[in-house]
Scaffold this motif. Sequence first.
Motif, mmCIF file in Angstrom:
data_model
loop_
_atom_site.group_PDB
_atom_site.id
_atom_site.type_symbol
_atom_site.label_atom_id
_atom_site.label_comp_id
_atom_site.label_asym_id
_atom_site.label_seq_id
_atom_site.Cartn_x
_atom_site.Cartn_y
_atom_site.Cartn_z
ATOM 1 N N GLY A 42 31.313 36.623 47.074
ATOM 2 C CA GLY A 42 31.761 38.021 46.375
ATOM 3 C C GLY A 42 33.176 38.217 46.356
ATOM 4 O O GLY A 42 33.809 38.416 45.441
ATOM 5 N N ASP A 43 33.978 37.811 47.702
ATOM 6 C CA ASP A 43 35.140 38.025 47.716
ATOM 7 C C ASP A 43 35.948 37.208 46.758
ATOM 8 O O ASP A 43 36.961 37.453 46.404
ATOM 9 C CB ASP A 43 35.707 37.689 49.094
ATOM 10 C CG ASP A 43 35.153 38.798 50.159
ATOM 11 O OD1 ASP A 43 34.778 39.876 49.594
ATOM 12 O OD2 ASP A 43 35.519 38.746 51.244
ATOM 13 N N ARG A 44 35.502 35.876 46.691
ATOM 14 C CA ARG A 44 36.062 34.788 45.589
ATOM 15 C C ARG A 44 35.866 34.959 44.275
ATOM 16 O O ARG A 44 36.745 34.870 43.330
ATOM 17 C CB ARG A 44 35.606 33.583 46.232
ATOM 18 C CG ARG A 44 36.324 32.260 45.541
ATOM 19 C CD ARG A 44 35.892 31.134 46.148
ATOM 20 N NE ARG A 44 36.512 29.835 45.422
ATOM 21 C CZ ARG A 44 36.456 28.656 45.900
ATOM 22 N NH1 ARG A 44 35.473 28.404 47.095
ATOM 23 N NH2 ARG A 44 37.125 27.676 45.188
ATOM 24 N N GLY A 91 34.149 37.507 42.704
ATOM 25 C CA GLY A 91 33.991 38.805 42.044
ATOM 26 C C GLY A 91 32.639 39.277 42.580
ATOM 27 O O GLY A 91 31.608 38.993 42.388
ATOM 28 N N ARG A 92 32.806 40.806 43.339
ATOM 29 C CA ARG A 92 31.802 41.246 43.997
ATOM 30 C C ARG A 92 30.556 41.881 43.116
ATOM 31 O O ARG A 92 29.336 41.492 43.111
ATOM 32 C CB ARG A 92 32.080 42.355 44.909
ATOM 33 C CG ARG A 92 33.101 41.842 45.924
ATOM 34 C CD ARG A 92 33.691 42.734 46.613
ATOM 35 N NE ARG A 92 34.753 42.247 47.503
ATOM 36 C CZ ARG A 92 36.094 42.567 47.798
ATOM 37 N NH1 ARG A 92 36.737 43.581 47.232
ATOM 38 N NH2 ARG A 92 36.807 41.955 48.735
ATOM 39 N N GLN A 140 27.336 42.681 48.886
ATOM 40 C CA GLN A 140 28.207 43.392 48.130
ATOM 41 C C GLN A 140 28.483 44.769 47.840
ATOM 42 O O GLN A 140 29.211 45.432 47.723
ATOM 43 C CB GLN A 140 27.856 42.693 46.571
ATOM 44 C CG GLN A 140 27.647 41.249 46.382
ATOM 45 C CD GLN A 140 28.765 40.341 47.023
ATOM 46 O OE1 GLN A 140 29.771 40.642 47.015
ATOM 47 N NE2 GLN A 140 28.395 39.438 47.600
ATOM 48 N N GLU A 152 34.867 45.836 39.056
ATOM 49 C CA GLU A 152 35.085 44.409 39.547
ATOM 50 C C GLU A 152 36.278 44.435 40.667
ATOM 51 O O GLU A 152 37.218 45.182 40.567
ATOM 52 C CB GLU A 152 35.268 43.585 38.563
ATOM 53 C CG GLU A 152 35.266 41.921 39.153
ATOM 54 C CD GLU A 152 33.719 41.796 39.654
ATOM 55 O OE1 GLU A 152 33.639 42.044 40.682
ATOM 56 O OE2 GLU A 152 33.237 40.960 38.857
ATOM 57 N N SER A 153 35.899 43.692 41.852
ATOM 58 C CA SER A 153 37.027 43.523 42.656
ATOM 59 C C SER A 153 36.670 42.223 43.436
ATOM 60 O O SER A 153 35.842 41.422 43.233
ATOM 61 C CB SER A 153 37.008 44.491 43.737
ATOM 62 O OG SER A 153 35.821 44.624 44.556
ATOM 63 N N ARG A 154 37.830 41.421 43.988
ATOM 64 C CA ARG A 154 37.875 40.351 44.737
ATOM 65 C C ARG A 154 38.872 40.184 45.388
ATOM 66 O O ARG A 154 39.861 40.951 45.457
ATOM 67 C CB ARG A 154 37.566 39.099 43.620
ATOM 68 C CG ARG A 154 39.041 39.078 42.790
ATOM 69 C CD ARG A 154 38.863 37.852 41.829
ATOM 70 N NE ARG A 154 37.648 37.617 40.886
ATOM 71 C CZ ARG A 154 37.586 38.102 39.695
ATOM 72 N NH1 ARG A 154 38.552 38.752 39.340
ATOM 73 N NH2 ARG A 154 36.493 38.159 39.147
ATOM 74 N N ASN A 155 38.769 39.170 46.335
ATOM 75 C CA ASN A 155 40.163 38.872 47.359
ATOM 76 C C ASN A 155 40.938 37.868 46.657
ATOM 77 O O ASN A 155 40.604 37.148 46.266
ATOM 78 C CB ASN A 155 39.385 38.148 48.601
ATOM 79 C CG ASN A 155 40.666 38.039 49.505
ATOM 80 O OD1 ASN A 155 41.603 38.393 49.407
ATOM 81 N ND2 ASN A 155 40.136 37.518 50.831
ATOM 82 N N ARG A 206 41.736 33.427 48.093
ATOM 83 C CA ARG A 206 40.450 32.616 47.878
ATOM 84 C C ARG A 206 40.172 31.728 49.072
ATOM 85 O O ARG A 206 40.695 31.030 49.243
ATOM 86 C CB ARG A 206 40.057 32.059 46.443
ATOM 87 C CG ARG A 206 40.417 33.123 45.254
ATOM 88 C CD ARG A 206 39.801 32.238 43.977
ATOM 89 N NE ARG A 206 40.019 33.202 42.786
ATOM 90 C CZ ARG A 206 39.414 32.940 41.621
ATOM 91 N NH1 ARG A 206 38.966 31.688 41.483
ATOM 92 N NH2 ARG A 206 39.360 33.889 40.817
ATOM 93 N N GLN A 227 43.290 43.457 41.916
ATOM 94 C CA GLN A 227 42.161 42.944 41.788
ATOM 95 C C GLN A 227 41.121 43.275 40.974
ATOM 96 O O GLN A 227 39.973 42.534 41.062
ATOM 97 C CB GLN A 227 41.618 42.879 43.452
ATOM 98 C CG GLN A 227 42.770 42.374 44.341
ATOM 99 C CD GLN A 227 42.074 42.901 45.880
ATOM 100 O OE1 GLN A 227 40.984 43.044 45.946
ATOM 101 N NE2 GLN A 227 43.030 43.065 46.771
#
Length: 532
Positions: free
Chosen positions: A74-76, A78-79, A123, A192-195, A198, A527
């Motif tokens: 999810g971090d990578r 997209g959650r 998530q 949407e959010s992500r780290n 990656r 993000q």
Amino acid sequence: MDPQTIQRRRWYVLGVLTVSLLVVVLDNTILNVALKTIADPHEGLGATQSQLEWSINSYTLVFAGLLFTFGVLGDRLGRKRVLLGGMVIFAIASLASAYAQSPAQLIWARALMGLGGAAVMPQTLSIITNVFEPKERPRAIALWAGAVGLGVAIGPITGGLLLAHFWWGSVFLINVPVIIAGAAAIVFLVPESRNPERGGLDPVGVLLSIIGLVAVSYGIIRGGDKGAWGAVDVLVPIGLGALVLAAFVWHEARTEHPAFDVRLFRDPRLSASVAAIALCFFAAGGVFFFSNFYMQSVRGLSPLQSGAMVMPFAVAQLVFSPRSASMVRRFGAKAVCTVGLLAVTGALVGYQFLDVHTPLWVLGVIFFVQGAGMANVMPPATEAVMSALPREKAGAGSALNNTARQVAVALGVAVLGSVISSIYRSDLREKLAGLPAAARDVVGQSIAGAHQAGAVSSEARALIAPADEAFVHAVHVAAGAAALIALFSALVVLRWMPGRSAVEDEPAAGSPAASGDGEAEPAQGSQETATV
């Protein structure tokens, strides 16, 4: 989706995520009330006690083994994307479970359901962590944790209502329309959010964790079935599983991208909080498993009536979970968690007062006290875990929190369920000698089997009262063990969880804002991706 829109919609987002979470949590507790029906060879699948335990543990072990991986995914990736994918898998697995034709098919379908649940659960918490500012996050997490407790409680009454009107598969089929509605709301409301940094995946760690947990659980459940803990087919899987889990910990401490970052436990606040969650749910998971057999077999309640008996737990969750954040601000997380765990301990001790004729209001009081206690453990412990990590690692923190809970539930069901089986069988061994071999196996296997055999055999009918007494004795021993575990959890929190000043000061120093991100939502600006 711009930060201002996210801020305006944050409470709607929380509502959608809570519904998604409820579907995952509700399913396990709905299954608990249906266990006796599934065990029935005419109305259900004729599942044995060990098959019933595996129908729960196949879900929780796959769930726990993949939580950290899906948190990282999810971090990578997209959650929101991973959350939607998990909901689809969960819906497909629910259909497969509803129309399973054998216990084996149900166990495998439940394992697939665990895969979907593992994608959904981390998530929800990581999105909450990204949507809410640190000052509002404790309240949001308290409501999220309350949904976990509420799912534990309303699952039985929902399952009871369904079983009163439909076949056993309806307890799984009910998930599908809820998931469809929830997925539609996620598409339009959830950002949407992500780290941006990656990380990699850890297939070796995932494989080791699942093999180790399955082997240990198999050995424990096998020991309870046989009542012979020194047998080779009991000791070998437990020993092998322990060695694999040791290799897993060694691997996780050295790999660059761990599936379960054991190095996070260097933070005493995080490690004490995770221990509180794990030990509390270890005790509670096993107790909820066998309490349904007590209500439906020993006391003769219908699934609907036994589901209604758990409502005091739901009331306690609704009353106390939303207030836990203010209690933490006033008294500190250590005090609130310790008192909550002591309340859980007291509730588990209360099972010693149950027998085959105890007024049912006593059990209702026990459920209420247990619900109140857990409502004051989950929110502050979860917030302590999440605030110990930077916001961009919210998925990892969420997975850590939920992995501990799911592993604890799986082992609680396996260990305490095996204690119940062993003591029940030991107490009845001499009395079973006069029964035919087939009836002896059914009565000795479980309390549900004893009542089923008693309905068709006069010889077995004479053993129903001794079987009830044996099961109640087993409940006393298992609940006593669970109470000791809950008390130990309280001592862990009292010793290692920081007090009020530390809890208040740490987030301010360790929050995303303090790490150079500026304001919480603008920090996520790079993000977020537009979805509406």
